[in-house]
Design a protein around this motif. Sequence first.
Motif, PDB file in Angstrom:
ATOM      1  N   LEU A   1      -7.760   4.487  -8.853  1.00  0.00           N
ATOM      2  CA  LEU A   1      -8.052   4.795  -7.461  1.00  0.00           C
ATOM      3  C   LEU A   1      -9.536   4.764  -7.152  1.00  0.00           C
ATOM      4  O   LEU A   1      -9.918   4.572  -6.008  1.00  0.00           O
ATOM      5  CB  LEU A   1      -7.495   6.172  -7.113  1.00  0.00           C
TER       6      LEU A   1
ATOM      7  N   ARG B   1       2.433   1.637  -3.358  1.00  0.00           N
ATOM      8  CA  ARG B   1       1.476   2.079  -4.376  1.00  0.00           C
ATOM      9  C   ARG B   1       1.200   3.575  -4.242  1.00  0.00           C
ATOM     10  O   ARG B   1       1.135   4.303  -5.230  1.00  0.00           O
ATOM     11  CB  ARG B   1       0.185   1.278  -4.221  1.00  0.00           C
ATOM     12  N   ARG B   2       1.037   4.018  -2.998  1.00  0.00           N
ATOM     13  CA  ARG B   2       0.758   5.447  -2.812  1.00  0.00           C
ATOM     14  C   ARG B   2       1.954   6.297  -3.198  1.00  0.00           C
ATOM     15  O   ARG B   2       1.794   7.375  -3.773  1.00  0.00           O
ATOM     16  CB  ARG B   2       0.335   5.701  -1.363  1.00  0.00           C
ATOM     17  N   ARG B   3       3.123   5.787  -2.903  1.00  0.00           N
ATOM     18  CA  ARG B   3       4.336   6.497  -3.324  1.00  0.00           C
ATOM     19  C   ARG B   3       4.422   6.542  -4.862  1.00  0.00           C
ATOM     20  O   ARG B   3       4.904   7.510  -5.429  1.00  0.00           O
ATOM     21  CB  ARG B   3       5.581   5.810  -2.782  1.00  0.00           C
TER      22      ARG B   3
ATOM     23  N   PRO C   1      -0.357   4.085   5.596  1.00  0.00           N
ATOM     24  CA  PRO C   1      -1.759   3.756   5.819  1.00  0.00           C
ATOM     25  C   PRO C   1      -2.000   3.360   7.271  1.00  0.00           C
ATOM     26  O   PRO C   1      -1.181   2.663   7.856  1.00  0.00           O
ATOM     27  CB  PRO C   1      -1.966   2.556   4.903  1.00  0.00           C
TER      28      PRO C   1
ATOM     29  N   VAL D   1      -6.224  11.064  -3.771  1.00  0.00           N
ATOM     30  CA  VAL D   1      -4.951  10.389  -3.556  1.00  0.00           C
ATOM     31  C   VAL D   1      -4.509  10.621  -2.118  1.00  0.00           C
ATOM     32  O   VAL D   1      -4.393  11.750  -1.669  1.00  0.00           O
ATOM     33  CB  VAL D   1      -3.865  10.925  -4.513  1.00  0.00           C
ATOM     34  N   VAL D   2      -4.346   9.542  -1.393  1.00  0.00           N
ATOM     35  CA  VAL D   2      -3.802   9.665  -0.043  1.00  0.00           C
ATOM     36  C   VAL D   2      -2.295   9.689  -0.183  1.00  0.00           C
ATOM     37  O   VAL D   2      -1.708   8.753  -0.694  1.00  0.00           O
ATOM     38  CB  VAL D   2      -4.200   8.450   0.828  1.00  0.00           C
ATOM     39  N   SER D   3      -1.688  10.768   0.199  1.00  0.00           N
ATOM     40  CA  SER D   3      -0.235  10.807   0.034  1.00  0.00           C
ATOM     41  C   SER D   3       0.396  11.169   1.359  1.00  0.00           C
ATOM     42  O   SER D   3      -0.276  11.565   2.301  1.00  0.00           O
ATOM     43  CB  SER D   3       0.140  11.828  -1.030  1.00  0.00           C
TER      44      SER D   3
ATOM     45  N   THR E   1       0.829  -1.206   0.000  1.00  0.00           N
ATOM     46  CA  THR E   1       0.000   0.000   0.000  1.00  0.00           C
ATOM     47  C   THR E   1       0.863   1.257   0.000  1.00  0.00           C
ATOM     48  O   THR E   1       0.626   2.194  -0.763  1.00  0.00           O
ATOM     49  CB  THR E   1      -0.927  -0.014   1.230  1.00  0.00           C
TER      50      THR E   1
ATOM     51  N   ASP F   1       2.296   9.345  -6.022  1.00  0.00           N
ATOM     52  CA  ASP F   1       3.005  10.607  -5.767  1.00  0.00           C
ATOM     53  C   ASP F   1       4.076  10.838  -6.823  1.00  0.00           C
ATOM     54  O   ASP F   1       4.235  11.947  -7.341  1.00  0.00           O
ATOM     55  CB  ASP F   1       3.686  10.570  -4.384  1.00  0.00           C
TER      56      ASP F   1
ATOM     57  N   ASP G   1      -6.685  -1.350  -2.248  1.00  0.00           N
ATOM     58  CA  ASP G   1      -5.277  -1.156  -2.560  1.00  0.00           C
ATOM     59  C   ASP G   1      -4.628  -2.482  -2.913  1.00  0.00           C
ATOM     60  O   ASP G   1      -3.895  -2.620  -3.868  1.00  0.00           O
ATOM     61  CB  ASP G   1      -4.547  -0.598  -1.327  1.00  0.00           C
TER      62      ASP G   1
END
Lengths: 139, 431
Positions: free
Chosen positions: B95, B71-73, B106, B100-102, B68, B76, B113
């Motif tokens: 998504l 993936r978020r990175r 988590p 976008v959670v950056s 997770t 970004d 995710d």
Amino acid sequence: MKYMLIMRATDEAFASMADIDFQEMLETVGKFNDEMIRAGVLVAAEGLADPSEGVVVDYSSEPPVVTDGPYGETKELFGGFYILNVTSKEEAIEWAKRQPVTGPGFKTEVRRVPTIDEFPQDNEWVQKERAWREATGQL
Amino acid sequence: MTDPTDPTGREAVAAVWRIESARIVGALARYTGDFALAEDLAQEAVAEALVTWPRDGVPGNPAGWLLTVGRRRAIDAFRRRSARDDRYAALARDLGEGGVVSGGAPADPGREDEDVLWDPDQIDDDVLALMFISCHPVLSREARVALTLRVVGGLTSDEIAKVFLVPTATVQARITRAKKTLAAARVPFAVPSAGERTQRLGSVLNVIYLIFTEGSSAASGDALIRLDLAGEAQRLARVLSRLVPDEPEVHGLLALLELTSARFPARTGPDGRPVLLEHQDRSRWDHAAIRRGRAALALAEGAGRGLGAYGLQAAIAECHAVAPSVDATNWERVVLLYEALGRLAPSPVVDLNRAVAVSMAQGPAAALPIVDDLVTAGALADSHLLPSVRGELLIRSGRPDEARTELEKALRLCGNESERTILRRKLSDLG
């Protein structure tokens, strides 16, 4: 280094397994075993038959007393084991955490398996054991 | 939940990483289509775990957590790269929620995710593609080994540096350069096509074999670490044998590694000195490893396509493994196997080994011409192996004066102290 994962369960936990669909159990445990095979770490594994088939030999008195069991008389039952070849205790613990048969009363004990090389090599009985391992291809 | 044996939690991160690195980097590489980026993202996720887990405890699903974060990175990174990037647009669509959670890790890895990345039908291909790309022929050998150990094996740069006795910075530079090379050569993250696969597999097998020989040569470094490296090579070979079960050479390689490592417990004496095969206490061989090796060799043979170079070497190792003593070894079969190996993968070392086997099967007179041909060809000129074998054959042929000349030459060329001791003993026996 080799580690043994020792599967333990209380009587209640063990009894609760009877409620799980057998096919489902096979698949759940099978997937976990397959993960370890895929990761190249599984060396050996055995599970035990129902404890009601077993007996206990008790040496508290002379001669020893043999009773049906160990069901109903212990806090915890031993249900089976895995032997893993991993690089650290933490890795063995990480695999133990992924063991899928879980819930109240279920436990896995993680213990290192010493190799025969850790025993005195000039001892006659250690040498005999070595010969037996050689003849039978033991771990 | 803190583990009393690992109060800092660092070991737990390392253990998870060792088990999951290949799947995590593989999934991220498929997801982003960019192997170099995926490796960076995975390393960032590990760095994040090293901060967070010791503080908050190890999450219930550690692999999902790392994935997770990775993936978020990734999102970004694409954001930073270019808003015009088609891939970013696709990622944003993936998504679903559009947000976008950056930044932070988590709190609880979301199911969605994981579902995007953790496709059970894809995992095997991801790991296999990862092996192929790490061992790609456009990379130098050192780079292939370092990259494979890091992304497939889950070793840290520090661990790799320790094993190869180089500074950590050197390993990091090798890996960075390798990633740039792969990007420059536009190497796709994919399992090679059927036509290309066998040839490319050769490179993967070669890298695993190199890792093993590096781990099994007691020439330098911490012996224990190196033994672990040999074990890691065996683990990689096992993983590969599950991924491509229809390739006999994969089983041949696994058999070779198992049968070779079976001798490890007997190859050093109580004083730590190497013990040659002929003097090894065979009861100290690891017989479980021999069984596993023979089973793998049977699989390679059972494919019915003939043995390749690794399979043939495994078959030779098997001849030794099943023999109760040097004299009771099936040397005729060893000779035949070396002849076959010499045709498949000609090398002076194979010829030299064949000469030794011939001398055991038929006596020194039959073996000397093979060795003499090597001398004439100028092969192995800087190695002590050729004069020491030739010296031994001359001793057994009753030609002590010529033998002395050869052994003295071997002594001049030999850098290994324990082997020098053996050579000196042979010389003094000649009187």
